[in-house]
Motif scaffolding. Structure first.
Motif, short mmCIF file in Angstrom:
data_model
loop_
_atom_site.label_atom_id
_atom_site.label_comp_id
_atom_site.label_asym_id
_atom_site.label_seq_id
_atom_site.Cartn_x
_atom_site.Cartn_y
_atom_site.Cartn_z
N MET A 142 0.96 -1.16 -0.10
CA MET A 142 -0.03 0.13 0.03
C MET A 142 0.74 1.37 -0.06
N ALA A 143 0.47 2.15 -0.80
CA ALA A 143 1.23 3.50 -0.87
C ALA A 143 1.21 4.36 0.41
N ALA A 144 2.09 5.20 0.52
CA ALA A 144 2.07 6.28 1.73
C ALA A 144 0.93 6.61 2.04
N ILE A 145 0.53 6.55 3.27
CA ILE A 145 -0.83 7.27 3.78
C ILE A 145 -0.49 8.83 3.97
N PRO A 146 -1.28 9.75 3.35
CA PRO A 146 -0.95 10.88 3.47
C PRO A 146 -1.27 11.50 4.85
N PRO A 147 -0.75 12.37 5.56
CA PRO A 147 -1.03 12.61 6.73
C PRO A 147 -2.06 13.77 6.82
N THR A 148 -2.83 14.17 7.94
CA THR A 148 -3.73 15.23 7.98
C THR A 148 -3.65 16.20 8.88
N PRO A 149 -3.89 17.52 8.99
CA PRO A 149 -3.44 18.32 10.00
C PRO A 149 -3.81 18.06 11.41
N ASP A 150 -4.85 17.21 11.57
CA ASP A 150 -5.07 17.04 12.92
C ASP A 150 -4.04 15.99 13.58
N GLN A 151 -3.03 15.33 13.05
CA GLN A 151 -2.34 14.58 13.54
C GLN A 151 -0.93 15.19 14.08
N PHE A 152 -0.97 16.63 13.70
CA PHE A 152 0.11 17.35 14.21
C PHE A 152 -0.12 18.32 15.47
N PRO A 153 0.54 18.71 16.25
CA PRO A 153 0.46 19.72 17.28
C PRO A 153 0.94 20.92 16.55
N GLN A 154 0.80 21.94 17.37
CA GLN A 154 1.28 23.32 16.93
C GLN A 154 2.84 23.73 16.70
N SER A 155 3.36 22.84 17.52
CA SER A 155 4.87 23.34 17.47
C SER A 155 6.04 22.24 17.28
N LEU A 156 7.19 22.52 17.26
CA LEU A 156 8.36 21.28 17.16
C LEU A 156 8.63 20.64 18.55
N TYR A 157 8.29 21.27 19.69
CA TYR A 157 8.84 20.82 21.01
C TYR A 157 8.20 19.26 21.24
N GLY A 158 9.11 18.27 21.77
CA GLY A 158 8.86 17.19 22.08
C GLY A 158 9.40 16.79 23.00
N ILE A 159 8.97 15.58 23.91
CA ILE A 159 9.54 15.15 25.16
C ILE A 159 9.16 13.63 24.94
N HIS A 160 10.67 12.84 24.98
CA HIS A 160 10.53 11.43 25.00
C HIS A 160 9.87 10.89 26.32
N ASP A 161 8.74 10.21 26.53
CA ASP A 161 8.05 9.78 27.39
C ASP A 161 6.82 10.45 27.83
N VAL A 162 5.70 9.90 27.88
CA VAL A 162 4.32 10.79 28.08
C VAL A 162 4.11 11.48 29.51
N GLU A 163 5.23 11.09 30.26
CA GLU A 163 5.09 11.60 31.58
C GLU A 163 5.44 13.07 31.53
N ASN A 188 3.73 24.85 30.54
CA ASN A 188 4.33 25.84 29.78
C ASN A 188 3.49 26.25 28.59
N HIS A 189 2.10 25.63 28.59
CA HIS A 189 1.07 26.28 27.45
C HIS A 189 1.49 25.85 26.02
N CYS A 190 2.12 24.64 26.02
CA CYS A 190 2.70 23.99 24.87
C CYS A 190 2.07 23.02 24.12
N SER A 191 1.68 23.07 23.02
CA SER A 191 1.17 22.12 22.07
C SER A 191 2.17 21.44 21.42
N GLY A 192 2.62 20.19 21.80
CA GLY A 192 3.75 19.42 21.26
C GLY A 192 3.65 17.93 21.20
N TRP A 193 4.82 17.22 21.13
CA TRP A 193 4.68 16.01 20.95
C TRP A 193 5.36 15.14 22.40
N LEU A 194 4.97 13.73 22.36
CA LEU A 194 5.40 12.83 23.29
C LEU A 194 5.47 11.67 22.59
#
Length: 399
Positions: free
Chosen positions: A1-22, A30-36
């Motif tokens: 199956m070809a690559a599944i195109p992402p949609t905007p809702d799967q992304f937060p608003q920023s680059l900032y991320g932390i390894h571990d959901v904790e 810090n009012h940050c929409s980021g990655w875990l």
């Protein structure tokens, strides 16, 4: 199956991320929409409900592992089918995640099953089985499956096409073997030291790795090795931290290193010809090893807060518009502008006031969908949009 195109809702608003959901609490503070990033053992860890993260406007990247140590990050080839089905069952019982990484640093000896090297062709077979099994689950046909990141600066895995064990070639060989059958790209990169200048240090290795950066700029070696057919895929830098004396470590110092790391990725993303990077995640939050964890180091946390204050925004992948709904198109247009108070006399403002959406946060935005012009505007509690001239049919996306 070809690559599944992402949609905007799967992304937060920023680059900032932390390894571990904790690390969610820190981002929220810090009012940050980021990655875990969440690493799981699919055989022993219970499926997770990530709804709270999504509701907090963060997004999770789940790394699915066969195990750790001698169990191998993926199993021996005889176990690929069972592993793929176990991954699929784990994902099907989870909630709130759309991005899944299969395995981790497959070129490292510490990740080998029973000490057996994981070669690119074999990994590609395992990955394809996992991707097919997961995307066959109800509700996960659009799940994004991402190959495990290659361990940089490591020469342990060799094979005829790559006798020196070049980590960049190993990474590229996996992507070539997958052709268009993956949905994103994961990368790891680290600096030699915890000073801001260590982020942009251009030192390279001696031959035969004279083209490979020794530090944080290794991310550029990986980016340049991505095949042309994959230049529209999202890219996630799922691990980064300083190496002190060539070993992972965090010094409890606010040197500006964290800020400099995010600034460098923001600089890369600002260049129009570059494939955008959507996430940079600091390794790691959980105090499983005092050298790896930064959550107990207050000075590093201050540096992270300073980085968040710069408000480095996420740049969407080039193909993010593919498969968009009208609601997603309106949301993407709204998120592309700074949110601030504007004119309160317009029709959209009147609608928002009537429906209790509170104050406006952007001026009116114009977007095109299927050849028609729409107008959108952001308010505290929702994003309103309407086809130009059709003022009686204003719609709202709750925030």
């Amino acid at each position: 199956m070809a690559a599944i195109p992402p949609t905007p809702d799967q992304f937060p608003q920023s680059l900032y991320g932390i390894h571990d959901v904790e690390g969610l609490h820190f981002l929220q503070q810090n009012h940050c929409s980021g990655w875990l990033v969440h690493a799981v053992d699919v055989w022993h860890d219970a499926p997770a409900d990530y709804s709270a993260l999504v509701n907090a406007k963060c997004r999770v990247i789940v790394r699915l592992n066969n195990g750790y140590g001698s169990a191998g990050t993926i199993p021996l080839p005889s176990g690929y089918d069972a592993f793929a089905q176990q991954c699929a069952q784990w994902v099907a019982a989870s909630k709130g995640a759309k991005i899944f990484i299969i395995g981790n640093e497959m070129n490292l000896s510490a990740e080998r099953p029973q000490g057996q090297p994981i070669l690119p062709a074999a990994y590609a077979v395992c990955f394809k089985k996992c991707r097919a099994a997961i995307q066959a689950q109800p509700g996960f046909a659009d799940a994004n499956l991402v190959p495990g990141a290659t361990g940089p600066y490591n020469t342990e895995t060799t094979y005829p096409a790559n006798p020196t064990g070049d980590w960049v070639k190993y990474f590229q060989d996996i992507l070539v073997a997958l052709a268009d059958q993956c949905d994103g790209i994961a990368i790891h990169t680290y600096s030699r030291g915890q000073q801001p200048a260590d982020i942009t240090n251009q030192a390279k290795f001696q031959p035969p790795f004279q083209n490979n950066y020794r530090g944080f700029l290794a991310y550029q070696n990986f980016m340049q090795a991505i095949p042309t057919s994959m230049k529209n895929l999202p890219v996630y830098l799922t691990e980064t931290q300083p190496l002190i004396n060539d070993a992972p470590n965090w010094l409890n110092q606010n040197t500006g290193w964290v800020t400099a790391a995010f600034a460098e990725i923001n600089r890369w993303n600002s260049l129009p010809g570059n494939q955008a990077i959507q996430a940079l995640t600091m390794f790691r939050w959980l105090d499983t090893d005092p050298h790896w964890s930064f959550s107990t180091k207050n000075q590093v946390l201050d540096d992270f807060r300073n980085a968040i204050a710069h408000n480095f925004k996420l740049r969407l992948p080039n193909n993010v518009e593919a498969g968009q709904t009208l609601e997603q198109a309106a949301l993407a247009a709204a998120q592309s502008k700074p949110w601030m108070p504007v004119n309160n006399q317009a029709a959209l403002w009147q609608f928002a006031k009537m429906h209790g959406l509170q104050d406006q946060q952007t001026d009116e935005l114009s977007l095109n969908y299927n050849g028609e012009t729409y107008i959108a505007q952001v308010f505290n509690l929702g994003i309103v949009y309407v086809k130009a001239g059709d003022w009686g049919n204003i719609q709202v996306i709750p925030k």
